[in-house]
Design an enzyme around this catalytic site. Structure first.
Site, PDB file in Angstrom:
ATOM      1  N   PRO A 253     -26.467  30.373  17.666  1.00 30.62           N
ATOM      2  CA  PRO A 253     -25.390  30.671  18.942  1.00 30.62           C
ATOM      3  C   PRO A 253     -24.181  31.763  18.512  1.00 30.62           C
ATOM      4  CG  PRO A 253     -25.260  28.509  18.865  1.00 30.62           C
ATOM      5  CD  PRO A 253     -26.410  28.487  17.807  1.00 30.62           C
ATOM      6  N   LEU A 254     -23.676  31.501  17.057  1.00 35.97           N
ATOM      7  CA  LEU A 254     -23.209  31.747  16.899  1.00 35.97           C
ATOM      8  C   LEU A 254     -23.869  33.340  15.524  1.00 35.97           C
ATOM      9  CD1 LEU A 254     -20.444  28.687  15.812  1.00 35.97           C
ATOM     10  CD2 LEU A 254     -20.245  31.210  18.137  1.00 35.97           C
TER      11      LEU A 254
ATOM     12  N   TYR B 253     -34.844  18.460   8.477  1.00 33.37           N
ATOM     13  CA  TYR B 253     -34.144  19.546   7.884  1.00 33.37           C
ATOM     14  C   TYR B 253     -33.686  18.339   6.394  1.00 33.37           C
ATOM     15  CZ  TYR B 253     -32.968  22.013  11.665  1.00 33.37           C
ATOM     16  OH  TYR B 253     -33.168  23.145  13.064  1.00 33.37           O
TER      17      TYR B 253
HETATM   18  N1  LIG Z   1     -35.341  25.666  16.697  1.00 33.66           N
HETATM   19  C1  LIG Z   1     -35.563  26.454  15.175  1.00 33.66           C
HETATM   20  O1  LIG Z   1     -35.703  26.899  14.347  1.00 33.66           O
HETATM   21  C2  LIG Z   1     -33.399  26.742  14.713  1.00 33.66           C
HETATM   22  C3  LIG Z   1     -33.663  26.941  14.299  1.00 33.66           C
HETATM   23  C4  LIG Z   1     -31.714  27.688  12.999  1.00 33.66           C
HETATM   24  C5  LIG Z   1     -31.330  26.573  13.976  1.00 33.66           C
HETATM   25  N2  LIG Z   1     -31.539  25.395  14.872  1.00 33.66           N
HETATM   26  C6  LIG Z   1     -30.394  24.574  15.398  1.00 33.66           C
HETATM   27  O2  LIG Z   1     -29.800  25.815  15.922  1.00 33.66           O
HETATM   28  C7  LIG Z   1     -28.433  24.904  15.838  1.00 33.66           C
HETATM   29  C8  LIG Z   1     -26.892  25.734  15.112  1.00 33.66           C
HETATM   30  O3  LIG Z   1     -27.651  26.879  14.595  1.00 33.66           O
HETATM   31  P1  LIG Z   1     -27.145  26.612  13.647  1.00 33.66           P
HETATM   32  O4  LIG Z   1     -25.707  25.583  12.638  1.00 33.66           O
HETATM   33  O5  LIG Z   1     -28.092  26.971  11.530  1.00 33.66           O
HETATM   34  O6  LIG Z   1     -26.034  28.881  12.985  1.00 33.66           O
HETATM   35  P2  LIG Z   1     -24.880  29.053  14.076  1.00 33.66           P
HETATM   36  O7  LIG Z   1     -24.541  27.819  14.950  1.00 33.66           O
HETATM   37  O8  LIG Z   1     -24.932  30.096  14.721  1.00 33.66           O
HETATM   38  O9  LIG Z   1     -24.190  28.269  13.241  1.00 33.66           O
HETATM   39  C9  LIG Z   1     -22.848  27.810  11.637  1.00 33.66           C
HETATM   40  C10 LIG Z   1     -22.141  28.099  10.904  1.00 33.66           C
HETATM   41  O10 LIG Z   1     -21.355  29.005  11.698  1.00 33.66           O
HETATM   42  C11 LIG Z   1     -19.881  28.559  11.241  1.00 33.66           C
HETATM   43  N3  LIG Z   1     -18.992  27.952  12.154  1.00 33.66           N
HETATM   44  C12 LIG Z   1     -19.601  26.701  13.063  1.00 33.66           C
HETATM   45  N4  LIG Z   1     -17.989  26.852  14.260  1.00 33.66           N
HETATM   46  C13 LIG Z   1     -17.765  27.963  13.903  1.00 33.66           C
HETATM   47  C14 LIG Z   1     -16.197  27.900  14.209  1.00 33.66           C
HETATM   48  N5  LIG Z   1     -15.410  27.856  15.161  1.00 33.66           N
HETATM   49  N6  LIG Z   1     -15.052  29.160  13.292  1.00 33.66           N
HETATM   50  C15 LIG Z   1     -16.645  29.938  12.391  1.00 33.66           C
HETATM   51  N7  LIG Z   1     -16.827  29.121  12.061  1.00 33.66           N
HETATM   52  C16 LIG Z   1     -17.433  28.777  12.898  1.00 33.66           C
HETATM   53  C17 LIG Z   1     -20.522  27.479  10.036  1.00 33.66           C
HETATM   54  O11 LIG Z   1     -19.773  26.912   9.406  1.00 33.66           O
HETATM   55  P3  LIG Z   1     -19.158  26.062   9.295  1.00 33.66           P
HETATM   56  O12 LIG Z   1     -19.623  24.539   8.708  1.00 33.66           O
HETATM   57  O13 LIG Z   1     -17.861  26.002   8.425  1.00 33.66           O
HETATM   58  O14 LIG Z   1     -17.814  25.092  10.342  1.00 33.66           O
HETATM   59  C18 LIG Z   1     -22.192  26.889  10.335  1.00 33.66           C
HETATM   60  O15 LIG Z   1     -22.020  28.060   8.830  1.00 33.66           O
HETATM   61  C19 LIG Z   1     -28.638  24.260  13.897  1.00 33.66           C
HETATM   62  O16 LIG Z   1     -27.530  23.162  13.730  1.00 33.66           O
HETATM   63  C20 LIG Z   1     -29.777  23.522  14.900  1.00 33.66           C
HETATM   64  O17 LIG Z   1     -29.859  22.414  14.825  1.00 33.66           O
HETATM   65  C21 LIG Z   1     -32.604  25.741  14.971  1.00 33.66           C
END
Ligand SMILES: NC(=O)c1ccc[n+]([C@@H]2O[C@H](COP(=O)([O-])OP(=O)(O)OC[C@H]3O[C@@H](n4cnc5c(N)ncnc54)[C@H](OP(=O)(O)O)[C@@H]3O)[C@@H](O)[C@H]2O)c1
Length: 292
Positions: free
Chosen positions: A215-216, A64
Site C-alpha cells: 500500500p505504500l 515469511y
Molecule cells: N500477497 C502477496 O504476494 C504480498 C506481497 C508483498 C507483501 N504482502 C503483504 O503486504 C504487506 C505490506 O507490504 P510491504 O510491507 O511489503 O510494503 P508497504 O506496506 O508498501 O511498505 C512497507 C515499507 O514502508 C516502510 N514504512 C511503513 N510505514 C511507514 C511510515 N509511516 N513512514 C515511513 N516508512 C514507512 C516500512 O519500513 P519501516 O519498517 O522502517 O517502517 C517498509 O519498508 C506485507 O506486510 C505483507 O503482509 C503480500
C-alpha cells in the site's frame, strides 16, 4: 466515489468484522523475508501495539521466514484477543532470501503441499481453524479449480474458515468461485500501481474484500516529494495520505501496511483520521500518476 466511512468495519466472508486498518506482518522477518527478525522483542511489541490501537486483522504467510513470522505472531499475541482475524497464506515455497534479482520463491498448489502447509500454519499459529486462508499464488501447472477443491475440502473439515486469493485477475476469481466462495483478494495496488482497478471493482460488486499489498509502494510513498504539499495541507505525513487515499477509494479495501517500527505503525493507523477532499484526491491522482 461517494463518502466512505473509514471507521466502518468490513465483514470478511460476510461475518468476521475487521477494522479496515489492518497490519501486514511481513516486515517482521530477517532481511529478504528470510529468518526471524533481528529484534524479536521489537517485533512482538509492534504486534501488541497494533492490537492495542484497534487493529484486528493481521496478514502473514507460511513463507515469511519461512515459518518464523507465524511463530512471532503466536509468541506475541497468544492467547489471541477475541475478534482477532489472522489471515495467512500457502502455495509458495521459499528456497532462500529474496534478492533484487531472485525473489527466491516457487509455486506449489498441489493437494499434498497445501494440506501440509495448512497443518503447519495451524501448528505454528496454535489455532484449530484459520479464519482466512489465502492461496499466495496460482500454480501455473495446476488448474485453480483443482487447488480450490483442496481448499473446499479443508474448509469442510473445519481447518480453514474463509478463502482468499492473491495476485489474480477477474477471470481467475470467477474460476475459483465456481468451486467455492472467495472472501478476499490480495493484489498489488497503491497510488502509483493501479493496474488492478478492474479487480477492485469486481470485488466491490461481489462483497469480496480487496486487500492491497504494498500500500505504500514498499515505502516509496512514505518518501514522496510530489505528495509533500498535499500532506502538509492535510496536516498529515505522505504515508498517511497514501493510506487515506486507499481507504477513501473503496469501502471494500482493507489495508495491511507493513512496518517494523512502532512510530510508523502509530502514524499509519492515524491515517484513519485523515480526510482527503475531492480536490486533494484529484490533485494526488494527477500529480503522482499511474505508473503501472
Ligand atoms: N500477497 C502477496 O504476494 C504480498 C506481497 C508483498 C507483501 N504482502 C503483504 O503486504 C504487506 C505490506 O507490504 P510491504 O510491507 O511489503 O510494503 P508497504 O506496506 O508498501 O511498505 C512497507 C515499507 O514502508 C516502510 N514504512 C511503513 N510505514 C511507514 C511510515 N509511516 N513512514 C515511513 N516508512 C514507512 C516500512 O519500513 P519501516 O519498517 O522502517 O517502517 C517498509 O519498508 C506485507 O506486510 C505483507 O503482509 C503480500
Amino acid at each position: 466515489m461517494g463518502m466512505v466511512t473509514k471507521s466502518a468495519k468490513f465483514k470478511i466472508g460476510g461475518e468476521l468484522p475487521v477494522c479496515r486498518m489492518g497490519y501486514g506482518a511481513m516486515q517482521l522477518t530477517g532481511p529478504g523475508v528470510w529468518g526471524p527478525p533481528d529484534d524479536e522483542d521489537n517485533a512482538r511489541a509492534v504486534l501488541r501495539r497494533a492490537i492495542e490501537l484497534g487493529v484486528n486483522f493481521i496478514d502473514t504467510a507460511d513463507v515469511y521466514g519461512p515459518d518464523d513470522n507465524e511463530r512471532t505472531i503466536r509468541d506475541a499475541l497468544y492467547p489471541y484477543p477475541a475478534g482477532l482475524v489472522i489471515g495467512t497464506k500457502g502455495g509458495l515455497v521459499r528456497a532462500g532470501p529474496a534478492t533484487r534479482e531472485n525473489p527466491g520463491i516457487s509455486m506449489n498448489g498441489s493437494e499434498r503441499h497445501i494440506r501440509g502447509a495448512v497443518e503447519g500454519s495451524l501448528r505454528k499459529l496454535k489455532l484449530e481453524c484459520i479464519d482466512l486462508y489465502q492461496l499466495h499464488r496460482i500454480d501455473p501447472v495446476i488448474p485453480i479449480e483443482e487447488t480450490m477443491g483442496v481448499f473446499r475440502a479443508l474448509r469442510d473439515e473445519g481447518k480453514i474458515r474463509h478463502v482468499g486469493l492473491s495476485e489474480v485477475g477477474v477471470e481467475e476469481i470467477e474460476r475459483a468461485r465456481s468451486v467455492l466462495e472467495i472472501a478476499t483478494v490480495q493484489n498489488v495496488y497503491n497510488l502509483v500501481t493501479r493496474m488492478h482497478e478492474d479487480v477492485l471493482a469486481y470485488c466491490e460488486q461481489n462483497m469480496i474484500a480487496f486487500i492491497p499489498f504494498w500500500p505504500l509502494h514498499s515505502g516509496h510513498l512514505a518518501r514522496s516529494e510530489a505528495m509533500h504539499d498535499i500532506a502538509k495541507r492535510c496536516g498529515a505525513t505522505t504515508a498517511q495520505v497514501a493510506l487515506a487515499w486507499l481507504l477513501q477509494k473503496s469501502p471494500s479495501i482493507i489495508l495491511i501496511p507493513g512496518t517494523s517500527s512502532i512510530e510508523h505503525l502509530e502514524q499509519n493507523i492515524g491515517a484513519l483520521d485523515v480526510e482527503l477532499s475531492a480536490a486533494d484526491i484529484d490533485a494526488l491522482e494527477l500529480m503522482v500518476g499511474n505508473q503501472s
